[in-house]
Design a protein around this motif. Structure first.
Motif, short mmCIF file in Angstrom:
data_model
loop_
_atom_site.label_atom_id
_atom_site.label_comp_id
_atom_site.label_asym_id
_atom_site.label_seq_id
_atom_site.Cartn_x
_atom_site.Cartn_y
_atom_site.Cartn_z
N VAL A 188 8.21 58.80 26.13
CA VAL A 188 8.83 58.59 24.89
C VAL A 188 7.79 57.70 23.37
CG1 VAL A 188 10.33 56.87 26.25
CG2 VAL A 188 9.20 55.67 25.60
N ALA A 189 8.74 58.62 22.30
CA ALA A 189 8.58 58.31 21.11
C ALA A 189 7.34 56.73 21.21
CB ALA A 189 9.24 59.06 19.97
N ASP A 190 8.24 56.04 21.20
CA ASP A 190 7.85 54.80 20.86
C ASP A 190 6.63 54.60 21.69
OD1 ASP A 190 8.41 52.41 19.36
OD2 ASP A 190 8.81 51.76 21.77
N ASP A 191 6.25 55.09 22.66
CA ASP A 191 5.21 55.20 23.57
C ASP A 191 3.49 54.97 22.51
OD1 ASP A 191 5.89 54.09 26.30
OD2 ASP A 191 5.46 56.32 26.96
N VAL A 192 3.65 56.11 21.67
CA VAL A 192 3.33 56.73 20.84
C VAL A 192 2.88 55.97 19.52
CG1 VAL A 192 1.71 58.00 22.19
CG2 VAL A 192 3.48 58.76 20.63
N GLY A 193 4.12 55.59 18.69
CA GLY A 193 4.68 55.02 18.23
C GLY A 193 5.13 55.51 17.13
N VAL A 194 5.90 56.54 17.29
CA VAL A 194 6.05 58.07 16.61
C VAL A 194 7.85 57.92 16.42
CG1 VAL A 194 3.83 59.44 16.54
CG2 VAL A 194 6.00 59.65 17.94
N LEU A 195 7.51 58.48 15.65
CA LEU A 195 9.64 58.18 14.86
C LEU A 195 10.36 59.84 15.62
CD1 LEU A 195 9.89 57.93 11.21
CD2 LEU A 195 10.44 56.45 12.66
N ARG A 196 9.84 60.49 16.03
CA ARG A 196 9.55 61.46 16.76
C ARG A 196 8.36 62.39 17.25
NH1 ARG A 196 13.21 61.16 13.31
NH2 ARG A 196 12.46 61.54 11.08
N TRP A 197 9.06 63.31 18.99
CA TRP A 197 7.91 63.82 19.30
C TRP A 197 8.34 65.10 19.47
CZ3 TRP A 197 4.53 61.13 23.48
CH2 TRP A 197 3.50 62.34 24.27
N VAL A 198 8.32 66.17 19.48
CA VAL A 198 8.58 67.37 19.71
C VAL A 198 7.03 68.20 20.21
CG1 VAL A 198 9.47 69.78 19.33
CG2 VAL A 198 9.85 67.97 17.68
N ASN A 199 7.21 69.00 21.48
CA ASN A 199 6.18 68.91 22.50
C ASN A 199 6.68 70.38 22.67
OD1 ASN A 199 3.38 69.84 24.63
ND2 ASN A 199 5.31 69.73 25.94
N LEU A 200 6.11 71.70 22.34
CA LEU A 200 6.03 73.04 22.31
C LEU A 200 4.81 73.68 23.35
CD1 LEU A 200 6.71 72.85 19.25
CD2 LEU A 200 6.88 74.79 19.22
N TYR A 201 5.40 74.87 24.04
CA TYR A 201 4.80 75.10 25.27
C TYR A 201 4.91 76.63 25.11
CZ TYR A 201 8.17 73.94 28.73
OH TYR A 201 10.17 74.96 29.10
N ALA A 202 4.24 77.43 25.64
CA ALA A 202 4.01 78.71 25.85
C ALA A 202 4.77 79.12 27.55
CB ALA A 202 2.88 79.32 25.85
N THR A 203 4.81 80.03 27.85
CA THR A 203 5.17 79.91 29.63
C THR A 203 4.43 80.08 30.90
OG1 THR A 203 6.26 81.94 29.57
CG2 THR A 203 7.54 80.26 29.44
N ALA A 246 1.31 70.55 21.34
CA ALA A 246 1.50 72.08 21.05
C ALA A 246 -0.12 72.79 22.41
CB ALA A 246 1.05 73.69 20.55
N GLY A 247 0.65 72.89 23.59
CA GLY A 247 -0.33 73.48 25.30
C GLY A 247 -0.76 71.86 25.24
N CYS A 248 -0.34 70.82 25.73
CA CYS A 248 -0.73 70.09 25.87
C CYS A 248 -0.63 69.85 27.00
CB CYS A 248 0.42 68.83 25.52
SG CYS A 248 0.24 66.79 25.72
N PRO A 249 -1.75 69.33 27.30
CA PRO A 249 -2.24 68.58 28.45
C PRO A 249 -2.10 67.39 29.93
CG PRO A 249 -4.17 68.60 27.94
CD PRO A 249 -2.94 68.88 26.63
#
Length: 296
Positions: A199-214, A169-172
């Protein structure tokens, strides 16, 4: 390569060789080399001390800045986070290394448990720290030369056993790090089919969800359609999925399958907001995403 770059390289190599005791046979050249070698060391020392002093002063003045020039505090915090992340001194206490060691200690504790799923939730600079550490652990395990049984990092990664999902969240990573340090963070802007992003596999995770505020001034979306025309890849206002990037996304958080569909990565806009309210008590989207991933 420009002539200026070549000259700088030749000068640098010459000074290094002289410091190592390799002298020139050209008459009168060695005293000149000694002068510049000593001077370069003094200049570098002065620069490092000045930069360090300025950083400490700005950090110490944070309270005053918040009170008298509050509009400066947010960009200053971001700049200090980046500086702290890349700092290489003092060698025995590099901030990034100390943070990673604590993170690994927590992961070791988690790996010792019998959890079915592990969800790492990271915010702001924590998203950079989390993705870099996970990516390093995965790459070290995959391409390491040493026996994995003898490598504590590889052993830990194996014990985590592909159970990790990541929520940022709030990922720079895209708008700040990949934009300003494109060589170091080239992987963040990788093109995969019609989409642009990690991609999720870049960091070795199964799933990657990114939340952001506008209105998040630190970081927003991670994925977009591939660039067309003159627009820089870090400034495209097009999400990977159809729809307006700045409109809150409706998501079904009943289960990870209804949340993710066939994707392993997903951007979710939570609508209007800034950088510090992703975990507010009324922020149901974040809670729903975590619950859905735990229901894996």
């Amino acid at each position: 390569m420009g002539a200026g770059v070549v000259l700088a390289l030749v000068t640098g190599v010459t000074l290094v060789l002289f410091r190592l005791g390799v002298e020139s046979n050209i008459p009168g050249f060695n005293p000149l080399l000694k002068f510049f070698a000593d001077a370069s060391g003094d200049w570098l020392k002065l620069f490092v001390i000045s930069a360090g002093t300025a950083t400490v002063a700005l950090s110490a003045a944070g309270g005053l800045l918040s009170r008298y020039v509050p509009w400066l505090r947010a960009p200053l915090d971001a700049a200090l986070d980046v500086d702290n992340h890349f700092r290489e001194f003092p060698r025995r206490a590099i901030p990034r290394a100390r943070i990673f060691s604590r993170f690994v200690a927590v992961l070791n504790c988690i790996a010792a448990q019998s959890y079915d799923h592990i969800i790492i939730v990271a915010h702001s600079q924590g998203t950079v720290i989390s993705t870099e550490l996970l990516r390093y652990m995965k790459e070290r395990t995959t391409h390491g030369q040493a026996e994995q049984a003898m490598d504590p990092v590889a052993s830990l990664w194996e014990r985590l056993g592909g159970r990790i999902a990541l929520v940022t969240a709030g990922c720079p990573l895209r708008q700040l790090y990949a934009a300003r340090f494109p060589v170091l963070y080239e992987w963040v802007l990788g093109q995969h089919g019609p989409n642009l992003g990690p991609v999720a596999d870049d960091v070795g995770v199964l799933r990657w969800v990114n939340l952001y505020a506008t209105g998040d001034y630190v970081g927003r979306w991670l994925w977009s359609r591939a660039p067309h025309g003159e627009y820089p890849v870090t400034q495209i206002d097009q999400a990977g999925a159809h729809g307006d990037t700045y409109t809150p996304h409706r998501v079904d958080t009943t289960h990870w399958k209804t949340l993710m569909g066939a994707n392993t990565e997903k951007d979710i806009s939570i609508g209007a907001g800034a950088h510090t309210h992703y975990f507010s008590i009324d922020q149901k989207t974040m809670a729903g995403v975590i619950d859905a991933l735990l229901a894996s």
